[in-house]
Design an enzyme around this catalytic site. Structure first.
Site, PDB file in Angstrom:
ATOM      1  N   TYR A  25      21.349 -35.105   6.534  1.00 55.11           N
ATOM      2  CA  TYR A  25      19.811 -34.996   6.144  1.00 55.11           C
ATOM      3  C   TYR A  25      19.844 -33.640   5.205  1.00 55.11           C
ATOM      4  CZ  TYR A  25      15.259 -33.213   5.796  1.00 55.11           C
ATOM      5  OH  TYR A  25      13.902 -32.646   5.454  1.00 55.11           O
ATOM      6  N   SER A 107       8.132 -25.160   5.928  1.00 50.45           N
ATOM      7  CA  SER A 107       7.982 -26.640   5.313  1.00 50.45           C
ATOM      8  C   SER A 107       6.684 -27.351   6.012  1.00 50.45           C
ATOM      9  CB  SER A 107       8.997 -27.410   5.391  1.00 50.45           C
ATOM     10  OG  SER A 107       8.762 -28.614   5.357  1.00 50.45           O
ATOM     11  N   GLN A 128       4.643 -23.806   2.810  1.00 43.97           N
ATOM     12  CA  GLN A 128       4.959 -24.854   1.754  1.00 43.97           C
ATOM     13  C   GLN A 128       4.056 -26.153   1.811  1.00 43.97           C
ATOM     14  OE1 GLN A 128       6.909 -27.789   2.288  1.00 43.97           O
ATOM     15  NE2 GLN A 128       6.302 -28.696   0.494  1.00 43.97           N
ATOM     16  N   TYR A 130       2.992 -29.649   0.910  1.00 39.14           N
ATOM     17  CA  TYR A 130       3.060 -31.055   0.273  1.00 39.14           C
ATOM     18  C   TYR A 130       1.651 -31.728  -0.009  1.00 39.14           C
ATOM     19  CZ  TYR A 130       8.197 -31.647   0.885  1.00 39.14           C
ATOM     20  OH  TYR A 130       9.594 -31.337   0.920  1.00 39.14           O
ATOM     21  N   THR A 156       4.691 -27.695  -3.410  1.00 37.71           N
ATOM     22  CA  THR A 156       5.873 -28.543  -4.148  1.00 37.71           C
ATOM     23  C   THR A 156       5.283 -29.652  -4.822  1.00 37.71           C
ATOM     24  OG1 THR A 156       7.348 -28.177  -2.173  1.00 37.71           O
ATOM     25  CG2 THR A 156       7.893 -29.913  -3.418  1.00 37.71           C
ATOM     26  N   ARG A 165      17.293 -41.550  -0.665  1.00 40.84           N
ATOM     27  CA  ARG A 165      18.722 -40.740   0.163  1.00 40.84           C
ATOM     28  C   ARG A 165      19.517 -41.715   0.888  1.00 40.84           C
ATOM     29  NH1 ARG A 165      14.166 -36.088   1.193  1.00 40.84           N
ATOM     30  NH2 ARG A 165      13.500 -35.796  -1.010  1.00 40.84           N
ATOM     31  N   LYS A 252       6.704 -25.051  -7.073  1.00 39.67           N
ATOM     32  CA  LYS A 252       8.136 -25.082  -6.696  1.00 39.67           C
ATOM     33  C   LYS A 252       8.465 -26.714  -7.350  1.00 39.67           C
ATOM     34  CE  LYS A 252      11.438 -25.521  -3.160  1.00 39.67           C
ATOM     35  NZ  LYS A 252      11.856 -26.891  -3.017  1.00 39.67           N
ATOM     36  N   HIS A 276      14.773 -29.817  -6.125  1.00 39.22           N
ATOM     37  CA  HIS A 276      14.693 -30.228  -4.888  1.00 39.22           C
ATOM     38  C   HIS A 276      16.097 -30.219  -4.253  1.00 39.22           C
ATOM     39  CE1 HIS A 276      11.182 -31.387  -2.194  1.00 39.22           C
ATOM     40  NE2 HIS A 276      12.209 -31.860  -1.328  1.00 39.22           N
ATOM     41  N   ARG A 279      17.682 -33.561  -4.368  1.00 37.49           N
ATOM     42  CA  ARG A 279      17.235 -34.834  -3.516  1.00 37.49           C
ATOM     43  C   ARG A 279      16.136 -35.778  -3.937  1.00 37.49           C
ATOM     44  NH1 ARG A 279      18.279 -34.006   1.913  1.00 37.49           N
ATOM     45  NH2 ARG A 279      16.346 -34.641   2.768  1.00 37.49           N
TER      46      ARG A 279
END
Length: 389
Positions: A25, A107, A128, A130, A156, A165, A252, A276, A279
């Site tokens: 990961y 996060s 952070q 999302y 972000t 991924r 970000k 990122h 990613r």
């Protein structure tokens, strides 16, 4: 390994101690992983000018990030699932950052909740965010960060939808790991990791489980998250989030001068030049290659920070000398966390600091504020090989 001299030393221990799905990961990018690889290899193309007979005494790596004094201009980037790399990983990393005098960014996708980290630290950390379609959940998340005393909000922007991924899909990434035969075999060889996990109750996404409406089953989290990322995010919504926070805001995921200009327009305090960690959009240029075009557009109007690919103190120095105001490390401290918890993060930070300090001295500089492009040897065309349109 008794003597830690490089981030790679910590990475070797980390790989042995942490289950494969969580190692993969952290140590992977999207699709072909081209951008993931070039984030680091592009730093290697930049060389340093050695200077001699220069007074090296009274050196300092101290600086500021969005007005906050720091022992060196290096923040711990937001990384999801830290609590799966090591038991209570977010708390351990936040404590290490506090001890070292650098910012820690929690996060949204953390295992330890905002409240858990706040209860186990004494100084403010950053949060952070999302952006998600559930406006009520996002509003409550922002308020929880305010109530916890978070001193900056890092929004972000480059994850409106997740880049694929491959390793995560093949490993069946989940928190906690699913009880499959493959996972049991892997976990049986990571006994120190397992003992740590047995000693904590924090094994699910603490900021989401129990807070998001209609999500009581952790096994449905990835499906819920995929639907929640806000595909309709635009600069008007970003401006409203900045207004709602009413404090220091860092945007970000900026990798284009036009987006950097918009970040200035909506009133952000800082931007992070970032892809990122390779990613998201595979095939995007590395952050270090895109730094100068962004500085040409907005340098001096907004604080310009950078992440993606920084694995050493020399990388930090190169980024600062190229014009960045400050930097973030992600994988570099994750290696330390997985290797040895809080102390491992301290070891990673000390490696970075020592490399930064020593390299700065050997290049004839005594303060990070004195770093500039004159101390670098930059390949011809490094920032100008590609043209869009």
């Amino acid at each position: 390994m008794s003597v830690i001299t490089t981030i790679d030393d910590l990475k070797a221990i980390y790989r042995r101690r942490v289950p494969k799905m969580f190692y993969d990961y952290a140590e992977s990018g999207s699709w072909t992983e081209q951008t993931f690889r070039e984030n680091s290899s592009d730093f290697e193309e930049i060389r340093l000018r050695q200077r001699v007979a220069v007074d090296m005494t009274n050196r300092s790596t101290a600086a500021e990030m969005v007005g906050q004094p720091v022992s060196m201009p290096v923040a711990l980037a937001p990384v999801g699932l830290l609590g799966m790399q090591h038991a209570d990983g977010e708390i351990a990393a936040a404590r290490a950052a506090e001890r070292f005098g650098v910012p820690f960014t929690l996060s949204t996708m953390s295992i330890c909740s905002i409240e858990a980290v706040a209860e186990n630290t004494t100084k403010p950390f950053w949060f952070q965010l999302y952006t998600m379609t559930d406006a009520d959940f996002v509003g409550r998340l922002i308020q929880r960060a305010k109530d916890a005393g978070c001193s900056a909000l890092v929004i972000t922007l480059d994850l409106q939808m997740a880049g694929q991924r491959h390793k995560d899909l093949k490993n069946g990434l989940s928190a906690p790991p699913k009880p499959t035969l493959k996972n049991w075999i892997d976990l049986s060889m990571r006994w120190s990791w397992g003992l740590g996990m047995l000693g904590t109750k924090r094994r699910e996404f603490g900021n989401i489980i129990g807070h998001a409406k209609g999500l009581d089953d952790p096994t449905q989290l990835y499906e819920w998250t995929a639907k929640q990322f806000d595909h309709a995010l635009d600069w008007n919504k970003v401006a409203k989030l900045i207004e709602k926070w009413d404090g220091k805001v860092i945007l970000k995921g900026i990798l284009d001068p036009e987006d950097a200009r918009m970040a200035v327009k909506v009133g952000a305090d800082a931007i992070v030049v970032s892809n990122h960690g390779g990613r998201q959009l595979d095939g995007a240029l590395s952050s270090i290659r895109m730094l100068q075009p962004i500085l040409d557009e907005v340098g001096g109007e907004i604080e310009v920070q950078i992440d993606s690919g920084i694995r050493s103190g020399q990388d930090v120095l190169k980024a600062l000398a190229m014009g960045a105001d400050s930097t973030y490390i992600g994988r570099a401290y994750v290696y330390g966390l997985g290797a040895n918890g809080e102390q491992g993060v301290m070891e990673a930070l000390e490696v970075i600091r020592k490399e930064l300090d020593t390299t700065m001295a050997l290049c004839g500089r005594r303060n990070v504020s004195d770093l500039d492009r004159d101390m670098l040897l930059i390949p011809e065309g490094f920032e100008g090989r590609w043209q869009h349109g």
